[in-house]
Design an enzyme around this catalytic site. Structure first.
Site, mmCIF file in Angstrom:
data_model
loop_
_atom_site.group_PDB
_atom_site.id
_atom_site.type_symbol
_atom_site.label_atom_id
_atom_site.label_comp_id
_atom_site.label_asym_id
_atom_site.label_seq_id
_atom_site.Cartn_x
_atom_site.Cartn_y
_atom_site.Cartn_z
ATOM 1 N N LYS A 87 16.932 -2.348 -0.120
ATOM 2 C CA LYS A 87 15.781 -1.696 0.047
ATOM 3 C C LYS A 87 15.943 -1.261 1.604
ATOM 4 C CE LYS A 87 13.069 0.113 -2.408
ATOM 5 N NZ LYS A 87 13.039 0.821 -3.932
ATOM 6 N N GLY A 124 -2.009 7.377 -10.710
ATOM 7 C CA GLY A 124 -0.524 7.699 -10.036
ATOM 8 C C GLY A 124 0.243 9.109 -10.636
ATOM 9 N N GLY A 141 3.254 10.607 -9.449
ATOM 10 C CA GLY A 141 4.380 11.462 -8.408
ATOM 11 C C GLY A 141 5.462 11.396 -9.362
ATOM 12 N N ASN A 142 6.363 10.648 -8.971
ATOM 13 C CA ASN A 142 7.420 10.929 -9.365
ATOM 14 C C ASN A 142 7.608 10.813 -10.492
ATOM 15 O OD1 ASN A 142 10.339 10.381 -10.192
ATOM 16 N ND2 ASN A 142 11.016 11.527 -9.899
ATOM 17 N N GLY A 145 5.181 9.156 -12.251
ATOM 18 C CA GLY A 145 3.860 9.162 -13.015
ATOM 19 C C GLY A 145 3.857 9.526 -13.689
HETATM 20 P P1 NAD Z 1 6.550 9.407 -5.443
HETATM 21 O O1 NAD Z 1 6.334 9.316 -3.809
HETATM 22 O O2 NAD Z 1 6.764 10.287 -6.361
HETATM 23 O O3 NAD Z 1 4.914 9.177 -6.542
HETATM 24 C C1 NAD Z 1 3.498 8.082 -5.358
HETATM 25 C C2 NAD Z 1 2.486 8.944 -6.256
HETATM 26 O O4 NAD Z 1 1.422 7.589 -6.170
HETATM 27 C C3 NAD Z 1 1.990 10.429 -5.317
HETATM 28 O O5 NAD Z 1 1.836 11.528 -6.090
HETATM 29 C C4 NAD Z 1 0.762 9.768 -4.333
HETATM 30 O O6 NAD Z 1 -0.534 10.804 -4.283
HETATM 31 C C5 NAD Z 1 0.311 8.609 -5.671
HETATM 32 N N1 NAD Z 1 -0.568 7.603 -4.955
HETATM 33 C C6 NAD Z 1 -0.707 6.910 -3.861
HETATM 34 N N2 NAD Z 1 -1.996 6.770 -3.752
HETATM 35 C C7 NAD Z 1 -2.691 6.754 -4.949
HETATM 36 C C8 NAD Z 1 -4.031 6.171 -5.417
HETATM 37 N N3 NAD Z 1 -4.692 4.862 -4.858
HETATM 38 N N4 NAD Z 1 -3.624 6.207 -6.801
HETATM 39 C C9 NAD Z 1 -3.489 6.945 -7.161
HETATM 40 N N5 NAD Z 1 -2.055 7.908 -6.665
HETATM 41 C C10 NAD Z 1 -1.847 7.116 -5.436
HETATM 42 O O7 NAD Z 1 6.914 7.884 -5.583
HETATM 43 P P2 NAD Z 1 7.576 7.723 -6.923
HETATM 44 O O8 NAD Z 1 9.619 7.976 -6.853
HETATM 45 O O9 NAD Z 1 7.043 7.806 -8.223
HETATM 46 O O10 NAD Z 1 6.751 5.695 -7.593
HETATM 47 C C11 NAD Z 1 5.821 5.227 -6.771
HETATM 48 C C12 NAD Z 1 6.201 4.198 -7.299
HETATM 49 O O11 NAD Z 1 7.407 3.472 -8.191
HETATM 50 C C13 NAD Z 1 6.765 3.119 -6.378
HETATM 51 O O12 NAD Z 1 6.177 2.028 -6.500
HETATM 52 C C14 NAD Z 1 7.818 2.678 -6.076
HETATM 53 O O13 NAD Z 1 8.486 1.923 -5.472
HETATM 54 C C15 NAD Z 1 8.170 2.928 -8.052
HETATM 55 N N6 NAD Z 1 9.241 3.269 -8.205
HETATM 56 C C16 NAD Z 1 10.045 4.729 -7.774
HETATM 57 C C17 NAD Z 1 11.239 4.444 -8.386
HETATM 58 C C18 NAD Z 1 11.824 6.099 -8.928
HETATM 59 O O14 NAD Z 1 12.777 5.868 -9.759
HETATM 60 N N7 NAD Z 1 11.296 7.323 -8.062
HETATM 61 C C19 NAD Z 1 12.262 3.512 -9.272
HETATM 62 C C20 NAD Z 1 11.532 2.654 -9.492
HETATM 63 C C21 NAD Z 1 9.818 1.509 -8.885
#
Ligand code: NAD
Length: 417
Positions: free
Chosen positions: A104, A214, A216-217, A219
């Site tokens: 990581k 959440g 983001g990507n 959610g």
């Molecule tokens: P991202 O940055 O695209 O999205 C994260 C989202 O969370 C943002 O939209 C942000 O505004 C929101 N957020 C932050 N604090 C918040 C809160 N208190 N309440 C609600 N929303 C809040 O990131 P992502 O890639 O979607 O990753 C999200 C999670 O999934 C992380 O823990 C990451 O480690 C995990 N993850 C991601 C991937 C991937 O392929 N992107 C793979 C495995 C795990």
């Protein structure tokens, strides 16, 4: 108990170690981080001044294959977090049955405060720091919070400039034009959706309602797949607001609103509440898809859901998990629920190495198969452990038992423990 991610990761490992009756020597070997690369990135800002950013790459264990794991750009990144995330990656890859170890990376930065050119210079500076340690057969980084295909493209380009060779398999989550895989962008959300289906079937739930923290990507794709399949999502939140609608939030409309306006402020498809109230919202399945420690000792008492589907990494502290498990809440662990991203990263790497590219249909079918197999394996293991231990053990232990056993077996074969 604490909210230190590394201590949480250690206590999770110790819990499964007692189920598997591992020795202290084996536990120490499993907790050991092979290598921690750390440094300070000097980045020229648009105003001509130079700014420094702390950065890490943690390589936990490569007994099963090259280290694999995302790169996170976030103001709250810590060394402990990066190390914990690298441990979780080792278990995640082992559970999914893909040939990687855990890694990581992270940089302390708020990327929203940077211009596009500054973000590019930061990404290239990070590549300069980690280039000797990465590569298709060494360590394969990917996107995580606040990093995307563009960041991966800059890192790959810098890496290839320095090493003077073309090596697309050194980074995954790349744009398709640079050898990225079809289906990678939505993979974690889609994998989470397949896991949701497995959970609903295993729990024999009828028309469960969902609350997703959440968008983001991960959610947002999860919400779209679940919505299209007919699930009722009664709550979604971003870092500012929760949208609540007991008849079900119109997900495409809500996400379009958020995309256009930057937040849910003014959206009239439901009632708006403060973001944190989503933990206590009346839904059957709570889906944390933002950051770690979303459910801790302060808010665990508010949770009404019967199940938690951990799409974020480390969203439940061990203390919260212990408490909720006693109440009968089933928590589908992150290493299982969010493995879709790394599985399609594995497909991307395999395509890069073979030079033969797959159609989206093949990717989705293979992802579905791997996610279902991982869920069923963990569920059966959990059922067996519960029978033997006659104890109220969390579902996480079923997933961890399989993953940790596989990593340990590879370490034993190599004579590493
Ligand atoms: P991202 O940055 O695209 O999205 C994260 C989202 O969370 C943002 O939209 C942000 O505004 C929101 N957020 C932050 N604090 C918040 C809160 N208190 N309440 C609600 N929303 C809040 O990131 P992502 O890639 O979607 O990753 C999200 C999670 O999934 C992380 O823990 C990451 O480690 C995990 N993850 C991601 C991937 C991937 O392929 N992107 C793979 C495995 C795990």
């Amino acid at each position: 108990m604490q909210n230190d991610p590394l201590k949480n990761a250690e206590s999770q490992l110790r819990a499964v170690a007692s189920v598997l009756e591992l020795s202290e020597k084996e536990i120490k070997a499993l907790l050991r981080i092979d290598k921690l690369v750390k440094g300070e990135l000097s980045v020229k800002m648009d105003n001509g001044k130079t700014k420094k950013f702390k950065a890490w790459r943690s390589q936990h264990n490569n007994a099963k294959g090259p280290y694999k794991g995302g790169i996170r750009f976030h103001p709250n990144v810590t060394e402990s977090e990066v190390k914990a995330l690298s441990l979780w990656m080792s278990w995640k890859c082992a559970l999914a049955g893909i040939p990687f170890g855990g890694g990581k990376g992270g940089v302390i930065v708020n990327p929203k405060s940077l211009s596009r050119r500054e973000l590019e210079r930061l990404s290239r500076a990070y590549a300069k720091m980690i280039y000797p340690y990465i590569g298709e057969s060494k360590d394969v980084p990917a996107p995580d919070v606040n990093t995307d295909g563009a960041v991966m493209a800059w890192i790959l380009d810098e890496y290839e400039k320095i090493t003077k060779r073309n090596e697309p398999g050194a980074i995954t989550g790349k744009p398709i034009s640079l050898g990225g895989s079809k289906g990678r962008l939505e993979a974690t959300g889609l994998g989470g959706f397949f896991t949701l289906n497995s959970l609903v079937k295993a729990m024999k739930m009828k028309n469960p309602t969902l609350a997703v923290q959440g968008v983001g990507n991960v959610g947002s794709f999860f919400c779209r797949f679940a919505y299209e399949a007919g699930y009722k999502i009664v709550a979604v939140s971003d870092s500012k607001n929760m949208v609540w609608n007991e008849k079900g939030v119109d997900i495409p409309k809500a996400l379009d609103w958020k995309l256009l306006n930057g937040s849910f402020e003014g959206f009239n498809g439901g009632k708006l509440f403060p973001a944190d109230s989503i933990v206590g919202s009346a839904a059957d399945i709570f889906v944390p898809a933002a950051l770690e420690n979303a459910i801790d000792r302060d808010n665990m008492g508010e949770l009404k859901a019967k199940c938690i589907l951990e799409l974020a990494n480390g969203p439940c502290t061990p203390e919260a998990e212990e408490n909720l498990n006693k109440k009968g809440v089933v928590i589908v662990p992150d290493i299982l629920a969010n493995a879709g991203g790394v599985v399609v990263s594995y497909f991307e790497w395999a395509q890069n190495i073979s030079g033969f590219y797959w159609e989206e249909k093949t990717i989705k079918e293979r992802l579905k198969e791997i996610m279902a197999k991982a869920f069923d394996g963990a569920w059966n293991e959990w059922t067996e452990i519960k029978k033997i231990k006659k104890d109220n053990i969390p579902f996480r232990m079923g997933a961890y038992a399989i993953a940790v056993r596989r990593v340990l077996e590879a370490m034993r074969m190599r004579g590493r423990c």
